[in-house]
Scaffold this motif. Structure first.
Motif, PDB file in Angstrom:
ATOM      1  N   GLU A  80       0.834  -1.207   0.000  1.00 29.32           N
ATOM      2  CA  GLU A  80       0.000   0.000   0.000  1.00 29.32           C
ATOM      3  C   GLU A  80       0.870   1.259   0.000  1.00 29.32           C
ATOM      4  O   GLU A  80       0.581   2.226  -0.715  1.00 29.32           O
ATOM      5  CB  GLU A  80      -0.924  -0.016   1.220  1.00 29.32           C
ATOM      6  N   ASN A  81       1.951   1.226   0.814  1.00 23.34           N
ATOM      7  CA  ASN A  81       2.865   2.375   0.848  1.00 23.34           C
ATOM      8  C   ASN A  81       3.544   2.580  -0.500  1.00 23.34           C
ATOM      9  O   ASN A  81       3.723   3.710  -0.964  1.00 23.34           O
ATOM     10  CB  ASN A  81       3.921   2.185   1.940  1.00 23.34           C
ATOM     11  N   PHE A  82       3.954   1.447  -1.124  1.00 18.19           N
ATOM     12  CA  PHE A  82       4.611   1.527  -2.428  1.00 18.19           C
ATOM     13  C   PHE A  82       3.672   2.118  -3.479  1.00 18.19           C
ATOM     14  O   PHE A  82       4.073   2.956  -4.289  1.00 18.19           O
ATOM     15  CB  PHE A  82       5.071   0.130  -2.853  1.00 18.19           C
ATOM     16  N   LYS A  83       2.420   1.660  -3.453  1.00 23.19           N
ATOM     17  CA  LYS A  83       1.444   2.198  -4.404  1.00 23.19           C
ATOM     18  C   LYS A  83       1.255   3.693  -4.198  1.00 23.19           C
ATOM     19  O   LYS A  83       1.144   4.458  -5.162  1.00 23.19           O
ATOM     20  CB  LYS A  83       0.114   1.462  -4.249  1.00 23.19           C
ATOM     21  N   LYS A  84       1.253   4.107  -2.925  1.00 24.69           N
ATOM     22  CA  LYS A  84       1.097   5.531  -2.634  1.00 24.69           C
ATOM     23  C   LYS A  84       2.313   6.319  -3.122  1.00 24.69           C
ATOM     24  O   LYS A  84       2.182   7.381  -3.739  1.00 24.69           O
ATOM     25  CB  LYS A  84       0.916   5.740  -1.129  1.00 24.69           C
ATOM     26  N   GLU A  85       3.533   5.769  -2.845  1.00 24.35           N
ATOM     27  CA  GLU A  85       4.749   6.439  -3.308  1.00 24.35           C
ATOM     28  C   GLU A  85       4.791   6.504  -4.828  1.00 24.35           C
ATOM     29  O   GLU A  85       5.210   7.505  -5.416  1.00 24.35           O
ATOM     30  CB  GLU A  85       5.983   5.698  -2.786  1.00 24.35           C
ATOM     31  N   GLN A  86       4.369   5.400  -5.474  1.00 22.81           N
ATOM     32  CA  GLN A  86       4.346   5.368  -6.930  1.00 22.81           C
ATOM     33  C   GLN A  86       3.401   6.434  -7.481  1.00 22.81           C
ATOM     34  O   GLN A  86       3.711   7.119  -8.461  1.00 22.81           O
ATOM     35  CB  GLN A  86       3.919   3.978  -7.401  1.00 22.81           C
ATOM     36  N   SER A  87       2.294   6.582  -6.822  1.00 23.12           N
ATOM     37  CA  SER A  87       1.344   7.606  -7.241  1.00 23.12           C
ATOM     38  C   SER A  87       1.932   9.003  -7.066  1.00 23.12           C
ATOM     39  O   SER A  87       1.790   9.870  -7.936  1.00 23.12           O
ATOM     40  CB  SER A  87       0.054   7.465  -6.425  1.00 23.12           C
ATOM     41  N   ASP A  88       2.645   9.204  -5.921  1.00 19.10           N
ATOM     42  CA  ASP A  88       3.280  10.506  -5.676  1.00 19.10           C
ATOM     43  C   ASP A  88       4.361  10.795  -6.715  1.00 19.10           C
ATOM     44  O   ASP A  88       4.502  11.927  -7.193  1.00 19.10           O
ATOM     45  CB  ASP A  88       3.889  10.540  -4.269  1.00 19.10           C
TER      46      ASP A  88
END
Length: 343
Positions: A80-88
């Protein structure tokens, strides 16, 4: 013996046999029961041990199961954190792309403005400008700029001090500033229909844009780029005049007029016996030999070119003026030893 006695004996014998048989049966059953009890005890012990082992394995599997569940939970959190970072990151990339487009637009606009700006703003232009007989002329012109350490100052003590100073201090020397102005002075007086190239050198040489072609004197963009590049140069290292002539030889030009800005005899030559690189100084005799080597190379490879020299002052190198004057005389060039406030 009477038949009655015989019958009695038979009865007694049968009775005794029955007693013996009963005794044997009772004895056998007792042993059998003991054996069964022992077997049951052993089996119970084995089963108890197996039960303990199974319970231990169950506990171990339970712990592993808990650890696995924790890892799965951590992986889900990390995902979930990776997906958020990827989105950022995607948002940042989009923002950078927008900034790049804006900067590219500004850069193109500035480049367009640069073509219309003349940074060579010294007084007097084109081939009509003279100074004590020095005239900038010819269809092909190559400018050689000495950027060795001695170009920072006239006095040796100041040169030594600047050698161990910052690049900023090196580039603030009066003689270096005069050298830069001299290059601008020549660029300002290039004939409009001529082609030119610019080379700067110390221990090694470098051709402008690392191309061997000539540029048109009326190309303002090239002129301005050279002027701007002068601000990033500073005097350092030794003087290899031969390297400058070799670089000029690579230029695709027919019988170019060459303008050299320097301050003394060279300190580095091609032949190893002329200069021991481990020495701290070069004797006047060695410098003259190195100069002769460079002079011979020029006369051999530029038989129809003239060498024009602007010689700036250098303390202790009293023979340089004479030898450079003779050099220009051999090539039908001009020699100039300007005042400190020129140009």
């Amino acid at each position: 013996m009477s038949p009655l006695n015989l019958a009695f004996l038979d009865i007694m014998s049968c009775g005794l046999g029955a007693v013996v048989l009963i005794f044997l049966l009772i004895k056998h059953n007792v042993n059998s029961n003991n054996i069964d009890d022992n077997n049951l005890m052993e089996e119970a012990t084995v089963l108890s041990k197996i039960n303990l082992e199974l319970e231990s394995e169950i506990d171990l599997l339970s712990k592993k199961n808990l650890e696995t569940l924790k890892k799965i939970t951590d992986l889900k959190t990390n995902l979930e954190n990776f997906k958020k970072e990827q989105s950022d990151i995607k948002e940042d990339i989009l923002g950078i792309d927008e900034e790049n487009k804006t900067l590219e637009g500004k850069l193109k606009k500035e480049e367009g403005n640069l073509d219309n700006i003349d940074l060579v703003n010294l007084d007097g232009k084109n081939e009509q400008s003279y100074l004590t007989g020095l005239k900038i002329e010819g269809d092909s012109i190559i400018i050689l700029m000495d950027t060795s350490a001695s170009m920072s100052d006239e006095k040796l003590i100041n040169i030594i001090q600047r050698k161990i100073s910052s690049n900023k201090i090196k580039s603030e020397g009066k003689k270096w500033l005069q050298t830069v102005r001299a290059v601008k002075w020549i660029l300002a007086r290039l004939p409009e229909k001529s082609n030119f190239q610019f080379i700067y050198f110390n221990e090694n040489s470098k051709i402008y844009s690392e191309k061997t072609k000539m540029f048109k004197a009326k190309d303002k963009k090239v002129l301005n780029e050279i002027i701007l590049s002068l601000s990033s140069l500073f005097p350092e290292k030794g003087t290899n005049l031969l390297s400058a002539f070799e670089a000029a030889r690579k230029i695709n030009a027919t019988s170019p007029n060459i303008y050299l800005i320097t301050d003394g005899l060279p300190t580095i030559g091609k032949k190893t016996n002329l200069l021991d690189r481990n020495k701290n100084s070069v004797s006047p005799k060695e410098r003259l030999n190195i100069f002769r080597e460079s002079e011979s190379y020029f006369i051999k490879n530029f038989p129809r070119s003239s060498l024009n020299i602007i010689l700036l002052p250098l303390e202790g190198d009293i023979d340089a003026s004479y030898h450079y004057w003779q050099f220009t005389k051999k090539t039908n060039g001009l020699f100039l030893s300007p005042s400190k406030d020129w140009p």
